[in-house]
Design a protein around this motif. Structure first.
Motif, PDB file in Angstrom:
ATOM      1  N   LEU A  96       0.710  -1.234  -0.171  1.00  0.00           N
ATOM      2  CA  LEU A  96      -0.035   0.041  -0.044  1.00  0.00           C
ATOM      3  C   LEU A  96       0.850   1.258   0.005  1.00  0.00           C
ATOM      4  O   LEU A  96       0.540   2.115  -0.670  1.00  0.00           O
ATOM      5  N   LEU A  97       1.952   1.315   0.747  1.00  0.00           N
ATOM      6  CA  LEU A  97       2.927   2.507   0.969  1.00  0.00           C
ATOM      7  C   LEU A  97       3.411   2.713  -0.437  1.00  0.00           C
ATOM      8  O   LEU A  97       3.775   3.825  -0.941  1.00  0.00           O
ATOM      9  N   ARG A  98       3.830   1.608  -1.380  1.00  0.00           N
ATOM     10  CA  ARG A  98       4.323   1.768  -2.757  1.00  0.00           C
ATOM     11  C   ARG A  98       3.310   2.308  -3.264  1.00  0.00           C
ATOM     12  O   ARG A  98       3.612   3.155  -4.226  1.00  0.00           O
ATOM     13  N   ASP A  99       2.089   1.849  -3.625  1.00  0.00           N
ATOM     14  CA  ASP A  99       1.242   2.512  -4.320  1.00  0.00           C
ATOM     15  C   ASP A  99       0.748   3.777  -3.894  1.00  0.00           C
ATOM     16  O   ASP A  99       0.644   5.082  -4.793  1.00  0.00           O
ATOM     17  N   ILE A 100       0.901   4.272  -2.633  1.00  0.00           N
ATOM     18  CA  ILE A 100       0.596   5.672  -2.150  1.00  0.00           C
ATOM     19  C   ILE A 100       1.755   6.561  -2.796  1.00  0.00           C
ATOM     20  O   ILE A 100       1.349   7.584  -3.198  1.00  0.00           O
ATOM     21  N   ALA A 101       3.079   6.125  -2.742  1.00  0.00           N
ATOM     22  CA  ALA A 101       4.067   6.901  -3.195  1.00  0.00           C
ATOM     23  C   ALA A 101       3.997   7.073  -4.699  1.00  0.00           C
ATOM     24  O   ALA A 101       3.992   8.204  -5.126  1.00  0.00           O
ATOM     25  N   LEU A 102       3.555   6.217  -5.456  1.00  0.00           N
ATOM     26  CA  LEU A 102       3.352   6.206  -6.851  1.00  0.00           C
ATOM     27  C   LEU A 102       2.303   7.298  -7.167  1.00  0.00           C
ATOM     28  O   LEU A 102       2.228   8.297  -8.070  1.00  0.00           O
TER      29      LEU A 102
ATOM     30  N   ARG B  81       1.249   9.880  -5.063  1.00  0.00           N
ATOM     31  CA  ARG B  81       1.644  11.245  -4.844  1.00  0.00           C
ATOM     32  C   ARG B  81       2.394  11.795  -5.913  1.00  0.00           C
ATOM     33  O   ARG B  81       2.258  13.036  -6.160  1.00  0.00           O
ATOM     34  N   GLN B  82       3.212  10.951  -6.700  1.00  0.00           N
ATOM     35  CA  GLN B  82       3.955  11.347  -7.736  1.00  0.00           C
ATOM     36  C   GLN B  82       3.170  11.865  -8.861  1.00  0.00           C
ATOM     37  O   GLN B  82       3.450  12.908  -9.528  1.00  0.00           O
ATOM     38  N   GLY B  83       1.942  11.177  -8.964  1.00  0.00           N
ATOM     39  CA  GLY B  83       1.053  11.715 -10.125  1.00  0.00           C
ATOM     40  C   GLY B  83       0.080  12.694  -9.436  1.00  0.00           C
ATOM     41  O   GLY B  83      -1.048  12.792 -10.210  1.00  0.00           O
ATOM     42  N   ARG B  84       0.440  13.234  -8.466  1.00  0.00           N
ATOM     43  CA  ARG B  84      -0.209  14.485  -7.928  1.00  0.00           C
ATOM     44  C   ARG B  84      -1.913  13.979  -7.412  1.00  0.00           C
ATOM     45  O   ARG B  84      -2.613  14.814  -7.370  1.00  0.00           O
TER      46      ARG B  84
END
Length: 209
Positions: A129-135, A137-140
């Motif tokens: 989940l944290l990996r997907d959240i980081a992605l 956030r990069q996509g705003r």
């Protein structure tokens, strides 16, 4: 804790039992149900596996020195056993190449096993989940609500409840991604490209040398 010993048994098509340690080459080639046992002080972990790569197999496992409870380590539900002259017996049935882990132990050992499995499942899902959240956030993508639920999950004392809170956080993330139109469109293109490459890879591996 670390296992104290390991014993393996093979149940062949004729129901004969071959006991003690590692299997021979002939036993490895023979279609069979394999039962291994990792023994601890107050528990035993049973590794039951269908060696047959082509056909489903069914059988019955008997605990000659039974513990008070038997836990399915996949469903985390107690398994019903039948008292027989040899001990406590329970049926098993597996598709080709499939298997299952069981824990036989007293009530405290079963409870500890449940908590351990839930903690591992929680840690794994949190990492994904944290990996997907980081992605995202990069996509705003606005992930504020998702992060709040993740933080609340980390504060839960029960590992099962914490795991369920992560599922709630995942739903919030999915809703936020859908609302972010541009990011969602790019994500769909990336997933389509990944599937296309997967099809190319599978075709390559199936091709003659």
């Amino acid at each position: 804790g670390p296992a104290e010993s390991f014993t393996a048994y093979v149940l062949g098509a004729g129901s004969e039992v071959v006991g003690g340690g590692l299997r021979t080459a002939g036993e490895l080639r023979r279609a069979a149900l394999h039962v291994g046992a990792f023994s601890g002080k107050d528990y035993d972990v049973l590794v039951v596996h269908n060696n047959d790569p082509w056909s489903p197999r069914r059988g019955a496992v008997t605990l000659q020195r039974p513990r008070s409870k038997l836990l399915d380590l996949y469903t985390l539900e107690l398994v019903a056993t039948e008292d027989t002259s040899a001990g406590k017996t329970f049926p098993v049935s597996f598709p080709p190449g499939d298997g299952r882990l069981y824990l036989a132990g007293d009530a405290p050992a079963v409870d500890a096993a449940r908590r351990s499995v839930w903690r591992r499942r929680y840690a794994h899902q949190r990492q994904l989940l944290l990996r997907d959240i980081a992605l995202a956030r990069q996509g705003r993508v606005d992930v504020t609500q998702t992060l709040q639920v993740v933080a609340a999950a980390a504060g839960e004392t029960g590992p099962q409840v914490a795991y369920e809170r992560l599922a709630e956080a995942r739903q919030h993330l999915q809703q936020a991604v859908v609302a972010a139109r541009e990011y969602n469109q790019v994500r769909r293109h990336v997933e389509a490209a990944r599937e296309s490459f997967g099809q190319i890879q599978r075709a390559f591996y199936r091709a003659p040398v």
